[in-house]
Scaffold this motif. Structure first.
Motif, PDB file in Angstrom:
ATOM      1  N   TYR A   1      -4.950   1.107  -0.331  1.00 46.61           N
ATOM      2  CA  TYR A   1      -5.048   0.719  -1.741  1.00 46.61           C
ATOM      3  C   TYR A   1      -4.128  -0.481  -1.929  1.00 46.61           C
TER       4      TYR A   1
ATOM      5  N   ARG B   1      -2.620   8.438   1.559  1.00 45.80           N
ATOM      6  CA  ARG B   1      -1.605   9.045   2.432  1.00 45.80           C
ATOM      7  C   ARG B   1      -2.225   9.571   3.724  1.00 45.80           C
TER       8      ARG B   1
ATOM      9  N   THR C   1      -6.414   7.487  -4.831  1.00 45.54           N
ATOM     10  CA  THR C   1      -5.399   6.458  -4.588  1.00 45.54           C
ATOM     11  C   THR C   1      -4.119   7.004  -3.961  1.00 45.54           C
ATOM     12  N   ASP C   2      -3.929   8.324  -4.003  1.00 42.76           N
ATOM     13  CA  ASP C   2      -2.718   8.917  -3.432  1.00 42.76           C
ATOM     14  C   ASP C   2      -3.057   9.724  -2.177  1.00 42.76           C
ATOM     15  N   GLU C   3      -3.827  10.804  -2.349  1.00 48.10           N
ATOM     16  CA  GLU C   3      -4.084  11.694  -1.213  1.00 48.10           C
ATOM     17  C   GLU C   3      -4.886  11.017  -0.103  1.00 48.10           C
TER      18      GLU C   3
ATOM     19  N   LYS D   1      -5.899  10.103  -8.823  1.00 42.95           N
ATOM     20  CA  LYS D   1      -4.768  10.447  -7.963  1.00 42.95           C
ATOM     21  C   LYS D   1      -5.254  10.902  -6.600  1.00 42.95           C
TER      22      LYS D   1
ATOM     23  N   GLN E   1       7.990   5.725   1.283  1.00 36.27           N
ATOM     24  CA  GLN E   1       7.065   5.915   2.379  1.00 36.27           C
ATOM     25  C   GLN E   1       7.345   4.920   3.495  1.00 36.27           C
TER      26      GLN E   1
ATOM     27  N   THR F   1       0.802  -1.211   0.000  1.00 35.53           N
ATOM     28  CA  THR F   1       0.000   0.000   0.000  1.00 35.53           C
ATOM     29  C   THR F   1       0.831   1.256   0.000  1.00 35.53           C
ATOM     30  N   GLN F   2       2.169   1.131   0.090  1.00 36.00           N
ATOM     31  CA  GLN F   2       3.018   2.304   0.200  1.00 36.00           C
ATOM     32  C   GLN F   2       4.206   2.168  -0.734  1.00 36.00           C
ATOM     33  N   THR F   3       4.727   3.302  -1.136  1.00 29.79           N
ATOM     34  CA  THR F   3       5.942   3.277  -1.919  1.00 29.79           C
ATOM     35  C   THR F   3       7.111   2.935  -1.018  1.00 29.79           C
TER      36      THR F   3
END
Length: 259
Positions: free
Chosen positions: A194, A188, A183-185, A180, A15, A10-12
């Motif tokens: 996700y 986070r 799935t991103d904000e 975005k 991150q 779920t994270q890069t």
């Protein structure tokens, strides 16, 4: 699947690295805190607690969780031996001065958020003409995830948004890049997770109920909203109604996916 593997899905990588707690910091014991307080004035401790409050308020503007390692490194600094007392006073200030609650949503990585449940009450009651469109969009998505048991394939979310004339494939006047944003904000901010679904080709993802949503969102309010939306008695959704009105400890969405 291990917890570490789940996080990695779920994270890069950056991150995940950033959220590793400071290995040099150990939570001080009660006796250590007491000894530390004996060497400091009340004004000194209150001042550092006030700085913690200011730091968290600043970070909360983007609704991104605040890490303990950052608090210790950038604010608490050489007062780390009384860290529990500083956080206790900061939490009291949030409650008494700002009407907010400081919540540790991740006890492993020690991450904090501020919550105000009133915001979601307002979002649910004014969903047709919201004062905060992003909040309203998020509330709709969380409603779908909750009604599907806490886990839902992303295609269902995108199809739901399209029915509301919010197409994730097009630039939206209010939200910009919708996909975005979601799935991103929202991820986070920890409202959603996700997660890649294993062994799917082409690759597919699903949304899970997030840690911040656990702390902030009233499931009973979501069910009430769905009842109004569909002109249906909330009790007609038997399983969801029971979950929404159960005790807090058992009110988490289930982890079984209804695909």
């Amino acid at each position: 699947m291990t917890n570490r593997k789940r996080l990695s899905s779920t994270q890069t990588p950056s991150q995940s690295r950033d959220e590793d707690d400071d290995p040099t910091f150990t939570q001080p014991s009660t006796s250590q805190v007491q000894r530390g307080l004996e060497r400091l004035s009340t004004a000194q401790v209150d001042q550092r607690a006030a700085e913690v409050v200011q730091y968290i308020l600043m970070k909360d503007q983007k609704k991104v969780p605040v890490r303990r390692t950052d608090l210790v490194k950038h604010v608490v600094k050489d007062y780390r031996n009384i860290y529990p007392e500083i956080m206790k006073r900061a939490a009291r200030s949030f409650d008494q001065v700002f009407g907010l609650k400081l919540v540790e949503i991740d006890t492993k990585n020690h991450m904090y958020i501020l919550i105000n449940k009133l915001e979601y009450t307002e979002a649910a009651s004014s969903i047709s003409s919201p004062t905060n469109p992003k909040r309203a969009l998020l509330f709709v998505i969380l409603s779908v995830v909750f009604m599907k048991g806490g886990v839902v394939r992303e295609n269902l979310i995108w199809n739901t948004l399209k029915k509301l004339r919010v197409d994730p494939g097009e630039k939206h006047e209010e939200f910009g890049d919708v996909k975005k944003l979601v799935t991103d904000e929202f991820v986070r901010q920890r409202y959603l997770e996700y997660v890649r679904i294993p062994h799917t080709e082409p690759i597919e993802y699903e949304f899970h109920w997030g840690q911040r949503a656990d702390a902030e969102v009233s499931r009973a309010k979501i069910l009430q909203f769905m009842g109004q939306l569909h002109e249906q008695d909330p009790q007609s959704w038997t399983q969801q109604y029971r979950e929404a009105h159960s005790s807090p400890s058992s009110a988490q969405p289930s982890t079984s996916s209804q695909r």
